[in-house]
Write a protein that holds these residues in place. Structure first.
Motif, PDB file in Angstrom:
ATOM      1  N   THR A 127     -19.544   2.354  28.476  1.00  0.00           N
ATOM      2  CA  THR A 127     -19.275   3.641  29.104  1.00  0.00           C
ATOM      3  C   THR A 127     -18.761   3.389  30.512  1.00  0.00           C
ATOM      4  O   THR A 127     -18.919   2.287  31.055  1.00  0.00           O
ATOM      5  N   ALA A 128     -18.169   4.403  31.099  1.00  0.00           N
ATOM      6  CA  ALA A 128     -17.687   4.286  32.475  1.00  0.00           C
ATOM      7  C   ALA A 128     -18.826   3.925  33.415  1.00  0.00           C
ATOM      8  O   ALA A 128     -18.680   3.068  34.295  1.00  0.00           O
ATOM      9  N   SER A 129     -19.988   4.542  33.205  1.00  0.00           N
ATOM     10  CA  SER A 129     -21.120   4.247  34.100  1.00  0.00           C
ATOM     11  C   SER A 129     -21.607   2.816  33.939  1.00  0.00           C
ATOM     12  O   SER A 129     -22.002   2.183  34.915  1.00  0.00           O
ATOM     13  N   THR A 151      -9.233   6.639  39.292  1.00  0.00           N
ATOM     14  CA  THR A 151      -9.914   7.900  38.996  1.00  0.00           C
ATOM     15  C   THR A 151     -11.022   7.637  37.986  1.00  0.00           C
ATOM     16  O   THR A 151     -11.044   6.595  37.311  1.00  0.00           O
ATOM     17  N   ILE A 152     -11.923   8.582  37.847  1.00  0.00           N
ATOM     18  CA  ILE A 152     -13.001   8.439  36.872  1.00  0.00           C
ATOM     19  C   ILE A 152     -12.437   8.403  35.449  1.00  0.00           C
ATOM     20  O   ILE A 152     -12.966   7.707  34.584  1.00  0.00           O
ATOM     21  N   ARG A 182     -16.229   0.333  44.339  1.00  0.00           N
ATOM     22  CA  ARG A 182     -14.950  -0.314  44.021  1.00  0.00           C
ATOM     23  C   ARG A 182     -15.134  -1.821  43.892  1.00  0.00           C
ATOM     24  O   ARG A 182     -14.552  -2.452  43.008  1.00  0.00           O
ATOM     25  N   ILE A 186     -19.331   0.412  35.985  1.00  0.00           N
ATOM     26  CA  ILE A 186     -19.473   0.382  37.440  1.00  0.00           C
ATOM     27  C   ILE A 186     -20.891   0.109  37.909  1.00  0.00           C
ATOM     28  O   ILE A 186     -21.146   0.040  39.103  1.00  0.00           O
ATOM     29  N   VAL A 242     -11.419   4.874  34.908  1.00  0.00           N
ATOM     30  CA  VAL A 242     -12.588   4.011  34.706  1.00  0.00           C
ATOM     31  C   VAL A 242     -13.068   4.139  33.263  1.00  0.00           C
ATOM     32  O   VAL A 242     -13.419   3.141  32.623  1.00  0.00           O
ATOM     33  N   GLU A 243     -13.032   5.345  32.743  1.00  0.00           N
ATOM     34  CA  GLU A 243     -13.411   5.550  31.345  1.00  0.00           C
ATOM     35  C   GLU A 243     -12.473   4.786  30.414  1.00  0.00           C
ATOM     36  O   GLU A 243     -12.908   4.128  29.469  1.00  0.00           O
ATOM     37  N   ASN A 253      -7.958   2.361  43.866  1.00  0.00           N
ATOM     38  CA  ASN A 253      -9.135   3.204  43.767  1.00  0.00           C
ATOM     39  C   ASN A 253      -8.924   4.107  42.548  1.00  0.00           C
ATOM     40  O   ASN A 253      -8.355   5.194  42.672  1.00  0.00           O
TER      41      ASN A 253
END
Length: 67
Positions: free
Chosen positions: A61-63, A47-48, A4, A66, A51-52, A45
């Motif tokens: 990308t989401a990855s 959700t995935i 986070r 983060i 984040v996307e 917080n």
């Protein structure tokens, strides 16, 4: 630094690098400005799926967002 905190730092940094206000970024991501503020402060917080959605305006990308 937890995930986070990394997300918060990355959002602030990327938004600043693009010269966008929180409102500009929120419009591009299709979310409310106060949600952006909460995320940047680490008060939410997400959700995935969120984040996307947050990564799209930065063409990431989401990855990547983060990492």
């Amino acid at each position: 630094m937890d995930v986070r905190q990394r997300l918060s730092a990355n959002l602030r940094r990327l938004r600043s690098e693009h010269g966008w206000s929180q409102e500009d970024y929120a419009d591009r991501a299709g979310i409310h400005r106060t949600y952006v503020s909460d995320l940047e402060r680490g008060a939410r917080n997400p959700t995935i799926m969120m984040v996307e959605k947050l990564a799209v305006p930065f063409a990431l990308t989401a990855s990547d967002l983060i990492a």
